[in-house]
Design a protein around this motif. Structure first.
Motif, PDB file in Angstrom:
ATOM      1  N   ALA A 510      -4.398  -1.976  -0.703  1.00  0.00           N
ATOM      2  CA  ALA A 510      -3.955  -2.576   1.212  1.00  0.00           C
ATOM      3  C   ALA A 510      -2.653  -2.030   1.797  1.00  0.00           C
ATOM      4  O   ALA A 510      -2.275  -1.649   0.953  1.00  0.00           O
ATOM      5  N   ASN A 511      -2.174  -2.196   2.587  1.00  0.00           N
ATOM      6  CA  ASN A 511      -1.219  -1.389   3.257  1.00  0.00           C
ATOM      7  C   ASN A 511       0.410  -2.607   3.765  1.00  0.00           C
ATOM      8  O   ASN A 511       0.959  -2.280   4.727  1.00  0.00           O
ATOM      9  N   GLY A 512       0.337  -3.363   2.893  1.00  0.00           N
ATOM     10  CA  GLY A 512       1.117  -4.544   2.602  1.00  0.00           C
ATOM     11  C   GLY A 512       1.021  -4.867   1.463  1.00  0.00           C
ATOM     12  O   GLY A 512      -0.627  -4.892   0.522  1.00  0.00           O
ATOM     13  N   GLY A 513       2.176  -5.901   1.524  1.00  0.00           N
ATOM     14  CA  GLY A 513       1.375  -6.787   0.424  1.00  0.00           C
ATOM     15  C   GLY A 513       0.774  -7.700   0.635  1.00  0.00           C
ATOM     16  O   GLY A 513       1.016  -8.171   2.502  1.00  0.00           O
ATOM     17  N   ILE A 514       0.847  -8.356  -0.148  1.00  0.00           N
ATOM     18  CA  ILE A 514      -0.872  -9.876  -0.178  1.00  0.00           C
ATOM     19  C   ILE A 514      -0.146 -11.137   0.012  1.00  0.00           C
ATOM     20  O   ILE A 514       0.260 -11.394  -1.465  1.00  0.00           O
TER      21      ILE A 514
END
Length: 543
Positions: A510-514
């Motif tokens: 992804a493009n960020g922490g989940i």
């Protein structure tokens, strides 16, 4: 601007109705004769009276702190509607304050500001010193203590843990694992192409929570730090996503705008949301605000409907749990047993568990003032509690790196599970399959040590160690048939595992922490919400 008594009367009348004061609203209607008013049939948004009062209170606060030069002065004392206000001015103008930088703290630290001070005290108390560059790697043991890892809109350097960063500590753990544990590190059968997923955009801040409707398989709710929750209709394919319904949580009672938690009722007709400002709200499936319930005096960290859908339970940093009547929007009962409450979960329609930073678990029943049980056994904060699908066993996980299994028939845990090298953040039972009544009770636990473990909960046997993350794992979700397990971490990786044999099936960067992952009711769609203001949807999960 003009304001008439008829307008005020109709708003008060609607407030009495939506708050459940039926006799009072009838008497008010009779005395004010508002049925004759031209405004009687006007469509008035639920919560209008509270919103008007909130906005008026905000205006009064601005008016009280405005200098003769038109500057808004900073005051540290809260402004109240009923109590006289005494200013405690800092001497600074709010115009002089710089824009806040992105918050580099983890999800729990953002939800719970007290953790920063707690971790500083913990590190000072244990005299943790930075390891010299030429020193040998620190050995992993049950005494390892981790500070809360980073969880910003963009990944920030992790805090030191015994001389290592969280990522480095995870590497140490990796190097110390047995060959059996490394079986879970196999390459995935499929690396998902970003072009093959659906990205939901519109939130203006981190998206902390997401939840599929339990009845409508393509309806998703998401909650964010932008003071909104959103309802998304997800069709098949990128072109089949409708414009979301925005559930606005403003005005709120403090400067923090996080929607921290949300949960659908069992019939999927109502959505309950909890906010950092201490208010719980109930919304219809079409996004209409039904009730705003403002009894908590601190952030709400957990909120759950009971199995019948006639009660809502919330747990807050104000040390209380509150049971709400969702038909009237009123508090039914309040329990004050803990210090700040981190999680709650219903056993059945009237009995629930709560856990806290005070290391305890309480079992309470609606209508009774004293708890049924107080369980003491964890040596550090209890982060999460979950009843198994049968309601017979409660699992709890803690910063003490253990998971415990409890039964109402015992005052002590019936099983203590050890294996993780760092704090255990969350846990989840595999869905119960009625045809397999003799099957083991499978429990998944997710830890700051970057691993997820699958257990036979009643025997304490570790079935699989799932290792494909490099940072703390914040969320796990079983598919409805218990065949798959999704895991999300702040390393920005979403993994999908075969829960039977522990093999990695799919992975997505992804493009960020989940922050959270969740399968829909049919098990064919998987949602993940991120620190990069997005919700991503993976489809065709059954294939």
């Amino acid at each position: 601007m003009t304001l008439t008594s008829e307008e005020v009367n109709i708003i008060v009348y609607r407030y009495l109705q939506e708050s459940g004061f039926r006799h009072s609203s009838f008497a008010f209607q009779y005395e004010s004769q508002i049925q004759r008013s031209p405004y009687f049939d006007v469509n008035i948004q639920p919560g209008t009276l509270i919103n008007v009062i909130h906005k008026g209170l905000q205006f009064m606060e601005i008016e009280a702190h405005m200098s003769e030069d038109g500057e808004l002065l900073e005051c540290t004392n809260p402004f109240s509607l009923l109590e006289p206000h005494q200013c405690d001015l800092t001497g600074r103008s709010l115009n002089e304050r710089s824009e806040p930088s992105p918050n580099p703290t983890a999800k729990r630290q953002r939800k719970e500001e007290r953790r920063a001070q707690k971790e500083r005290e913990k590190r000072a108390r244990k005299d943790v010193e930075t390891t010299e560059s030429d020193a040998p790697p620190a050995s992993t043991s049950s005494s390892i203590t981790a500070s809360t890892p980073a969880a910003a809109a963009a990944p920030a350097p992790a805090a030191p843990v015994n001389g290592h960063t969280v990522k480095e500590e995870a590497d140490v753990v990796m190097n110390d694992t047995t060959n059996d544990e490394k079986e879970g590190m196999a390459k995935p059968r499929e690396t998902i192409d970003p072009n093959d997923i659906i990205v939901l955009e519109g939130h203006q801040n981190e998206v902390f929570s997401c939840s599929w409707n339990p009845v409508v398989p393509n309806l998703l709710a998401s909650g964010s730090g932008d003071a909104t929750a959103r309802l998304w209709q997800i069709g098949d394919g990128k072109d089949q996503v409708s414009k979301p319904i925005v559930l606005n949580h403003l005005p709120n009672l403090n400067d923090n705008k996080d929607v921290t938690t949300l949960d659908w009722n069992p019939s999927g007709t109502l959505l309950a949301t909890g906010s950092y400002d201490g208010q719980a709200r109930i919304w219809t499936q079409k996004g209409q605000l039904r009730f705003m319930m403002a009894h908590h005096r601190g952030p709400i960290f957990s909120l759950k409907w009971n199995k019948r859908g006639d009660l809502v339970l919330s747990g807050s940093a104000d040390t209380t749990t509150v049971v709400w009547d969702p038909e009237a929007g009123e508090m039914k009962q309040q329990f004050e047993l803990h210090t700040p409450i981190l999680d709650v979960d219903w056993m059945d329609n009237s009995t629930f568990a709560s856990c806290s930073s005070d290391k305890t678990i309480y079992i309470c029943r609606v209508g009774q003032t004293k708890p049924l049980k107080k369980w003491v056994g964890h040596e550090d904060e209890v982060n999460a509690v979950r009843w198994d699908p049968t309601g017979r066993y409660l699992a709890s996980c803690s910063d003490d790196m253990t998971t415990k299994i409890w039964s109402l028939s015992s005052d002590q845990p019936i099983q203590e599970i050890r294996g993780h090298r760092l704090q255990i953040y969350t846990l989840q039972w595999a869905p119960y399959q009625e045809e397999n009544t003799d099957a083991p009770r499978i429990l998944a636990t997710a830890s700051f040590d970057a691993t997820v473990r699958l257990w036979d909960a009643l025997t304490g046997t570790c079935l699989h160690v799932l290792q494909n993350h490099t940072e703390a794992v914040y969320s796990i979700s079983f598919s409805p048939d218990a065949r798959l397990l999704a895991t999300g971490s702040f390393d920005e990786v979403l993994n999908v595992w075969n829960a039977k044999d522990g093999t990695l099936q799919k992975t997505f960067k992804a493009n960020g922490g989940i922050f959270e992952v969740h399968f829909n009711k049919d098990g064919d769609k998987l949602a993940a919400c991120t620190s990069n203001k997005q919700v991503v949807i993976l489809e065709d999960m059954k294939s």
